[in-house]
Design an enzyme around this catalytic site. Structure first.
Site, PDB file in Angstrom:
ATOM      1  N   ASN A  10       0.662  -1.435  -0.057  1.00  0.00           N
ATOM      2  CA  ASN A  10      -0.268  -0.212  -0.035  1.00  0.00           C
ATOM      3  C   ASN A  10       0.756   0.609  -0.120  1.00  0.00           C
ATOM      4  OD1 ASN A  10      -1.617   2.152  -0.122  1.00  0.00           O
ATOM      5  ND2 ASN A  10      -2.148   1.730   2.448  1.00  0.00           N
ATOM      6  N   LYS A  12       0.107   4.012   0.097  1.00  0.00           N
ATOM      7  CA  LYS A  12      -0.725   5.705   0.155  1.00  0.00           C
ATOM      8  C   LYS A  12       0.002   6.790  -0.176  1.00  0.00           C
ATOM      9  CE  LYS A  12      -0.421   3.056   4.635  1.00  0.00           C
ATOM     10  NZ  LYS A  12       0.194   3.467   6.429  1.00  0.00           N
ATOM     11  N   HIS A 100      -9.705   0.921   5.137  1.00  0.00           N
ATOM     12  CA  HIS A 100      -7.833   1.317   6.354  1.00  0.00           C
ATOM     13  C   HIS A 100      -8.182   2.134   7.403  1.00  0.00           C
ATOM     14  CE1 HIS A 100      -4.426   1.972   6.779  1.00  0.00           C
ATOM     15  NE2 HIS A 100      -3.441   0.958   6.412  1.00  0.00           N
ATOM     16  N   GLU A 172      -4.731  -4.605  10.753  1.00  0.00           N
ATOM     17  CA  GLU A 172      -3.846  -3.890  11.085  1.00  0.00           C
ATOM     18  C   GLU A 172      -3.844  -3.268  13.015  1.00  0.00           C
ATOM     19  OE1 GLU A 172      -1.881  -2.920   6.496  1.00  0.00           O
ATOM     20  OE2 GLU A 172      -3.872  -1.125   7.619  1.00  0.00           O
ATOM     21  N   GLY A 178       2.575   2.185  10.464  1.00  0.00           N
ATOM     22  CA  GLY A 178       4.361   3.468  10.965  1.00  0.00           C
ATOM     23  C   GLY A 178       4.933   3.743  11.857  1.00  0.00           C
ATOM     24  N   SER A 218       3.778  -1.981  10.259  1.00  0.00           N
ATOM     25  CA  SER A 218       5.631  -2.205  10.074  1.00  0.00           C
ATOM     26  C   SER A 218       5.488  -3.794   9.977  1.00  0.00           C
ATOM     27  CB  SER A 218       5.764  -1.685  11.761  1.00  0.00           C
ATOM     28  OG  SER A 218       5.533  -0.219  11.888  1.00  0.00           O
TER      29      SER A 218
HETATM   30  P1  13P Z   1       3.309   0.979   7.072  1.00  0.00           P
HETATM   31  O1  13P Z   1       3.582  -0.720   7.141  1.00  0.00           O
HETATM   32  O2  13P Z   1       4.167   1.556   6.629  1.00  0.00           O
HETATM   33  O3  13P Z   1       3.110   0.298   8.912  1.00  0.00           O
HETATM   34  O4  13P Z   1       1.732   0.669   7.253  1.00  0.00           O
HETATM   35  C1  13P Z   1       0.809  -0.415   7.455  1.00  0.00           C
HETATM   36  C2  13P Z   1       0.191  -0.174   6.964  1.00  0.00           C
HETATM   37  O5  13P Z   1      -0.959   0.857   7.355  1.00  0.00           O
HETATM   38  C3  13P Z   1      -0.887  -0.710   5.297  1.00  0.00           C
HETATM   39  O6  13P Z   1      -1.598  -0.481   5.027  1.00  0.00           O
END
Ligand code: 13P
Length: 259
Positions: A10, A12, A100, A172, A178, A218
């Site tokens: 993803n 983002k 999400h 998640e 993050g 993460s």
């Molecule tokens: P990170 O891998 O940056 O923690 O993000 C996870 C996420 O939100 C994937 O959709």
């Protein structure tokens, strides 16, 4: 029952279409057919990159499928700024993320909105990746299971049982996104098993057996193998580490070593 692992990136709101082309080309150079044999890989660029990424992936036969990060619940109409699932399907988008935590938290998406998006994704022949997960406060209050059951029941209740069985649900935990601090494999397993159980309660045993439950938050090449080795973890949804071809290719290879 062995479920095919799904490794999803993803992106983002990162990378313009030129940067996106570079990333996917770089990924294509790094991935061999053997790296992706036996698992599914998706990339979810921003909407403005989709057409460019689609062209490169198809021209160069890069072994990834195209994903989107969201879509409108309606197919067409007076919805300024929304992105139609019909148009995503026309771009050969195969997977669409729905619900999400960033959309739930920052854009007020409710379980009802997520349910309508899931129906729109399936109606247009694409596979949803529905995100669920608890906040740090909910976790501290011991409410993780309850939160997951509520989110999963709403999502699974939106679709027919066989549609639930072929979707993916990404667990998640909001506190792991993050932050650099992923759930332990044991905690991820426990939560993913709760997700599967909630699917079973709503959509039946067959759906619970085939639905793919991913872990996200993460994820790196260092923790992928131990996560996907867990019996109820059928892949990973990767944010930050999917923005770099070396890191994402390493995640794919390490998952493949387990799968
Ligand atoms: P990170 O891998 O940056 O923690 O993000 C996870 C996420 O939100 C994937 O959709």
């Amino acid at each position: 029952m062995s479920r095919r692992l799904l490794i999803s990136g993803n992106w983002k709101m990162n990378l313009d279409h030129l940067q996106a082309i570079h990333l996917v080309q770089d990924l294509g150079l790094r991935l061999t057919a053997a790296d992706v044999a036996g698992l599914d890989v998706t990339v979810h660029p921003p909407f403005t990159d989709l057409r460019s990424v689609q062209s490169v992936v198809e021209e160069r036969r890069i072994p990834v499928e195209l994903g989107a990060q969201d879509c409108a619940p309606d197919d067409a109409g007076a919805f300024t700024g929304e992105v139609s699932p019909v148009m995503l399907a026309r771009l050969h988008v195969a997977y669409v993320i729905a619900g999400h935590s960033e959309r739930r938290r920052l854009f007020g998406e409710t379980d009802e909105v997520v349910a309508a998006k899931l129906r729109a994704i399936v109606r247009n022949g694409m596979t949803p990746i529905c995100c669920v997960g608890e906040t740090a406060d909910e976790r501290d209050a011991g409410a993780t299971r309850e939160r997951l059951v509520a989110q999963v029941s709403s999502a699974a209740g939106a679709l027919a049982p066989e549609q639930v069985g072929s979707m993916a649900i990404a667990y998640e935990p909001v506190w792991a996104i993050g932050t650099g601090s992923a759930a332990t494999p044991e905690d991820a397993q426990e939560a993913c098993a709760w997700v599967r159980e909630a699917v079973g309660d709503v959509a039946g045993a067959d759906a619970a057996t085939t639905v793919r439950v991913l872990y996200g938050g993460s994820v790196t090449a260092d923790n992928t193998a131990e996560l996907v080795a867990m019996p109820d973890v059928d892949g990973v949804l990767v944010g930050g580490a999917s923005l770099e071809a070396t890191a994402f290719a390493a995640i794919i290879r390490s998952a493949n070593g387990v799968g």
